[in-house]
Design an enzyme around this catalytic site. Sequence first.
Site, PDB file in Angstrom:
ATOM      1  N   PRO A   1       4.488 -12.968 -32.072  1.00  0.00           N
ATOM      2  CG  PRO A   1       4.795 -11.249 -30.381  1.00  0.00           C
ATOM      3  CD  PRO A   1       4.657 -13.000 -30.738  1.00  0.00           C
TER       4      PRO A   1
ATOM      5  CG  ASP B   1      23.498 -20.214 -24.841  1.00  0.00           C
ATOM      6  OD1 ASP B   1      23.637 -20.717 -25.471  1.00  0.00           O
ATOM      7  OD2 ASP B   1      23.551 -20.342 -23.478  1.00  0.00           O
TER       8      ASP B   1
END
Length: 607
Positions: free
Chosen positions: A328, A383
């Site tokens: 989304p 990360d």
Amino acid sequence: MIQAAFPKLLRSQIAFDIARTIRDGFDKHYRLFRQTSQRARQLFEQGAWGESQRVARERIGFYDQRVQECVHTLEDEYDPAELTDEVWRELKLHYIGMLSDHKQPELAETFFNSVCCNILHRSYFHNEFIFVRPVVSTEYIETEEIAPTYRVYYPGTDGLHYTLKRVITNFQLATRFANLTRDVAQIEGRLRTLFGGIKLEPNHQIHVLSSLFFRNKGAYIVGKGINGNKEYPFVVPILHNKHGELILDTVLFDHEQITILFSFTRAYFLVDMEVPSAYVQFLRTLLPRKPRSEIYTILGLQKQGKTLFYRDYLQHLKHSSDLFDIAPGIRGLVMLVFALPSFPYVFKVIKDFFPSPKETTRALIKEKYLLVKHHDRVGRMADTLEYSNVAFPRHRFSEELIAELRHFAPSLLEEEGDQLIIKHLYIERRMVPLNMWLTNADQDNDEVQIEHGVLEYGNAIKELVAANIFPGDMLYKNFGVTRHQRVVFYDYDEIEYITDCNFRVIPEARTEEEEMASEPWYPIGKYDVFPEQFGRFLLGNAKIRKYFMKHHSDLLTQAWWQARKQRILDGYVEDVFPYPQHIRFCNQHTTPPAAIQPPFMETLENE
């Protein structure tokens, strides 16, 4: 039959020699890994912050370097015709035998996989040839060094103040403390305030990991208090003051604060560990909700983190039935992003082509992601896990997603029977896009949440700037909100170093024609940035504008950006604290904010 057949499997000298070569390659890697962690201690004692950051960056590349060394050795010494399937099967058995008394067997298994996957075709990537499942147990591995994995203290016998002081002095740091007695007394005071009403049980202990955790300008003592059947995690940050002396900056007890300290948005710690699995097991008692994969990663063992993550992913896939679909949010120009609703991560694929105004290449985008991997993320950049040749079950993909992949990234997609192979992708923690978060808050007329989102957005940018990172595309859609309601940047294709940017003021128009021109009449270089223009695309909403101008109006001025750039050029390393300012001992008389935290950044010049 089994006893007669088994010795025949272990008759190949080639298999034994290859297994030993791979084991020796891993041992070299981990020896250098530990030496770097030991070097971090020396650099912390010296206050050599620039060198400390360089060492941390270089360590990230150690693993791939050793793997390639090992691969090249095997390719040089053995003819492919010698490496039959039988040899590869026996090779794994020999390797298992070599790990029976190893201190890092799980890491050595992953190293074996990395080497073999560089040589074998992916059709061999199953448990007969590599370690799809772990074989050697990491339970109860004992250290052979003088220091155990953790030390145990008994404050009920020795007294709390003496015990806390001994916890600190047992690390034997070469730099003197400014006033250790004062700092220990402050920790003792916090302990008594928080736990003064708790009855002490006969089983009353303090466990502290034997190695310090080093990152940026801090060293961290990690431990837990035990009282009966309850455990109380704690972390004590050690910093330098302006005189180069050591201070205990605070003590963290709050679970959320400790979790954020070990966040996936931060640089990896440097920790000297003989038995890393024992450290992971200890940390899981402090952070029970954090996956083992993330704990290995934050300890700098990111390849082991990738291995464990992938095993967790396969298990989740096996026990779920929902479909992968397009994630989304506003679709990006560079990345195609998809997700599995039941899995808290997103999968990002670089598109084959980029519409205007994007001017980039796949190689350049990969460089940007590698930059983030090697850089200090200061808690504000997610990360990423990078994978190649990942096989997905085709029936778990929505038809719309398959169509998108075929259209936007056909060069990265292979279809083999009932599998889809994606040749290269990144995986990140799923977050709520900041633009959606602010829109929802606006629709709910929740100005507290709007203010918090805007404040966190600005704080994220300022802390990135402190780490010499310019986000490039500062639209809200490129930032996400974590479950701790921290704003994190996650779109890296336009990032640059602050020191490479040229922050300018828009020149005044000389004529009416210039003022009314649809295109800039003045020359603009590749790295030119005009901060006064940020408001045009960030502050269209009146509520957002109100809170942005209240907290971060300086971001719209060229002077602020240029001053921060100059500090970096002058060699100053900013302090970006992974915990709130109001809990620091130097601010202990400050009233903590009720709802909105201030920026986590402040220099130590006032210490």
